[in-house]
Design a protein around this motif. Sequence first.
Motif, PDB file in Angstrom:
ATOM      1  N   MET A 174      37.543  38.214  62.696  1.00 26.63           N
ATOM      2  CA  MET A 174      37.916  39.023  61.727  1.00 26.63           C
ATOM      3  C   MET A 174      39.046  39.845  62.304  1.00 26.63           C
ATOM      4  O   MET A 174      38.883  40.536  63.378  1.00 26.63           O
ATOM      5  CB  MET A 174      36.862  39.910  61.201  1.00 26.63           C
ATOM      6  CG  MET A 174      37.244  40.615  59.883  1.00 26.63           C
ATOM      7  SD  MET A 174      35.848  41.351  59.069  1.00 26.63           S
ATOM      8  CE  MET A 174      37.101  42.396  57.943  1.00 26.63           C
ATOM      9  N   GLY A 175      40.222  40.019  61.688  1.00 26.96           N
ATOM     10  CA  GLY A 175      41.238  40.928  62.164  1.00 26.96           C
ATOM     11  C   GLY A 175      41.101  42.186  61.742  1.00 26.96           C
ATOM     12  O   GLY A 175      40.385  42.663  61.068  1.00 26.96           O
ATOM     13  N   LEU A 176      42.393  42.881  61.946  1.00 24.12           N
ATOM     14  CA  LEU A 176      42.295  44.382  61.707  1.00 24.12           C
ATOM     15  C   LEU A 176      43.239  44.316  60.116  1.00 24.12           C
ATOM     16  O   LEU A 176      44.121  43.613  60.267  1.00 24.12           O
ATOM     17  CB  LEU A 176      43.327  45.052  62.618  1.00 24.12           C
ATOM     18  CG  LEU A 176      43.821  46.403  62.433  1.00 24.12           C
ATOM     19  CD1 LEU A 176      42.450  47.445  62.380  1.00 24.12           C
ATOM     20  CD2 LEU A 176      44.792  46.942  63.368  1.00 24.12           C
ATOM     21  N   ARG A 177      42.850  45.079  59.463  1.00 20.32           N
ATOM     22  CA  ARG A 177      43.363  45.157  57.932  1.00 20.32           C
ATOM     23  C   ARG A 177      43.873  46.342  57.890  1.00 20.32           C
ATOM     24  O   ARG A 177      43.360  47.355  57.860  1.00 20.32           O
ATOM     25  CB  ARG A 177      42.185  44.965  57.003  1.00 20.32           C
ATOM     26  CG  ARG A 177      42.808  44.933  55.622  1.00 20.32           C
ATOM     27  CD  ARG A 177      41.773  44.593  54.740  1.00 20.32           C
ATOM     28  NE  ARG A 177      42.156  44.708  53.255  1.00 20.32           N
ATOM     29  CZ  ARG A 177      42.451  43.581  52.472  1.00 20.32           C
ATOM     30  NH1 ARG A 177      41.741  42.447  52.904  1.00 20.32           N
ATOM     31  NH2 ARG A 177      42.698  43.815  51.390  1.00 20.32           N
ATOM     32  N   LEU A 178      45.091  46.676  57.810  1.00 18.41           N
ATOM     33  CA  LEU A 178      46.005  47.802  57.528  1.00 18.41           C
ATOM     34  C   LEU A 178      46.573  47.800  55.978  1.00 18.41           C
ATOM     35  O   LEU A 178      47.184  46.905  55.452  1.00 18.41           O
ATOM     36  CB  LEU A 178      47.244  47.799  58.396  1.00 18.41           C
ATOM     37  CG  LEU A 178      46.895  47.750  60.073  1.00 18.41           C
ATOM     38  CD1 LEU A 178      48.251  47.391  60.862  1.00 18.41           C
ATOM     39  CD2 LEU A 178      46.275  48.952  60.460  1.00 18.41           C
ATOM     40  N   THR A 179      46.278  48.735  55.437  1.00 15.04           N
ATOM     41  CA  THR A 179      46.676  49.381  54.015  1.00 15.04           C
ATOM     42  C   THR A 179      47.911  50.215  54.398  1.00 15.04           C
ATOM     43  O   THR A 179      47.426  51.285  54.872  1.00 15.04           O
ATOM     44  CB  THR A 179      45.517  49.917  53.212  1.00 15.04           C
ATOM     45  OG1 THR A 179      44.773  48.833  53.254  1.00 15.04           O
ATOM     46  CG2 THR A 179      46.264  49.987  51.772  1.00 15.04           C
ATOM     47  N   LEU A 180      49.007  49.843  54.143  1.00 17.45           N
ATOM     48  CA  LEU A 180      50.255  50.825  54.325  1.00 17.45           C
ATOM     49  C   LEU A 180      50.645  51.339  52.923  1.00 17.45           C
ATOM     50  O   LEU A 180      50.776  50.655  51.997  1.00 17.45           O
ATOM     51  CB  LEU A 180      51.347  49.964  54.841  1.00 17.45           C
ATOM     52  CG  LEU A 180      50.966  49.133  56.262  1.00 17.45           C
ATOM     53  CD1 LEU A 180      52.211  48.416  56.726  1.00 17.45           C
ATOM     54  CD2 LEU A 180      50.892  50.242  57.176  1.00 17.45           C
ATOM     55  N   LYS A 181      50.737  52.654  53.051  1.00 19.93           N
ATOM     56  CA  LYS A 181      51.395  53.459  51.725  1.00 19.93           C
ATOM     57  C   LYS A 181      52.936  53.238  52.003  1.00 19.93           C
ATOM     58  O   LYS A 181      53.650  52.650  53.004  1.00 19.93           O
ATOM     59  CB  LYS A 181      51.232  54.851  52.278  1.00 19.93           C
ATOM     60  CG  LYS A 181      49.698  55.196  52.216  1.00 19.93           C
ATOM     61  CD  LYS A 181      49.546  56.788  52.743  1.00 19.93           C
ATOM     62  CE  LYS A 181      48.237  56.810  53.655  1.00 19.93           C
ATOM     63  NZ  LYS A 181      48.149  58.155  54.480  1.00 19.93           N
ATOM     64  N   PRO A 182      53.665  53.599  50.577  1.00 17.00           N
ATOM     65  CA  PRO A 182      54.876  53.379  50.617  1.00 17.00           C
ATOM     66  C   PRO A 182      55.663  54.109  51.765  1.00 17.00           C
ATOM     67  O   PRO A 182      55.339  55.189  52.009  1.00 17.00           O
ATOM     68  CB  PRO A 182      55.182  53.947  49.244  1.00 17.00           C
ATOM     69  CG  PRO A 182      53.865  53.707  48.327  1.00 17.00           C
ATOM     70  CD  PRO A 182      52.869  53.946  49.443  1.00 17.00           C
ATOM     71  N   ASP A 183      56.662  53.463  52.302  1.00 20.76           N
ATOM     72  CA  ASP A 183      57.527  54.020  53.385  1.00 20.76           C
ATOM     73  C   ASP A 183      56.755  54.373  54.718  1.00 20.76           C
ATOM     74  O   ASP A 183      57.344  55.145  55.543  1.00 20.76           O
ATOM     75  CB  ASP A 183      58.320  55.110  52.935  1.00 20.76           C
ATOM     76  CG  ASP A 183      59.256  54.875  51.797  1.00 20.76           C
ATOM     77  OD1 ASP A 183      59.981  53.758  51.858  1.00 20.76           O
ATOM     78  OD2 ASP A 183      59.249  55.587  50.795  1.00 20.76           O
ATOM     79  N   GLU A 184      55.373  53.864  54.702  1.00 20.32           N
ATOM     80  CA  GLU A 184      54.836  54.270  56.116  1.00 20.32           C
ATOM     81  C   GLU A 184      55.352  53.329  57.216  1.00 20.32           C
ATOM     82  O   GLU A 184      55.612  52.256  56.962  1.00 20.32           O
ATOM     83  CB  GLU A 184      53.194  53.879  55.841  1.00 20.32           C
ATOM     84  CG  GLU A 184      52.271  54.569  56.993  1.00 20.32           C
ATOM     85  CD  GLU A 184      50.954  54.261  56.732  1.00 20.32           C
ATOM     86  OE1 GLU A 184      50.148  54.869  57.641  1.00 20.32           O
ATOM     87  OE2 GLU A 184      50.253  53.701  55.821  1.00 20.32           O
TER      88      GLU A 184
END
Length: 134
Positions: free
Chosen positions: A1-11
């Motif tokens: 399983m990989g790393l899951r990144l949730t990016l905010k707008p303009d992050e």
Amino acid sequence: MGLRLTLKPDERVIVNGCILRNGPRRHVLEVENRADVLRGDEMLDAGTATTPARRIAYQIQIALVSPPHRASLQAQLETGLAALALALPSFAPAIAAAGTALAGGSYYAAFRALTPLFPYEDRLLSRAAEESRS
């Protein structure tokens, strides 16, 4: 399983030395293999690296995002961690963990190991500022 990144707008996020900026909407990225990743809210800049632990963490961050600089920073980082351990013996386990991670090439782990020192340094500086005003 990989790393899951949730990016905010303009992050911003740094992946293997490449600075990426998210667009105007929230996105999810999955990193499926081993990569050096640093999220925008974790990043330090030269202006915020004002305490001993933050300066060392900033140098580790440079090594994390710029593999060509790792060899030239290694001795400086080791010396800085040793001095920090002498100055803050109550944080010796965290500093030792940073040193172990650094020796193993785990720059993100070394970076994260130093973050518990930041609030302590902030309290010390705040107290010193209050005493100088008195």
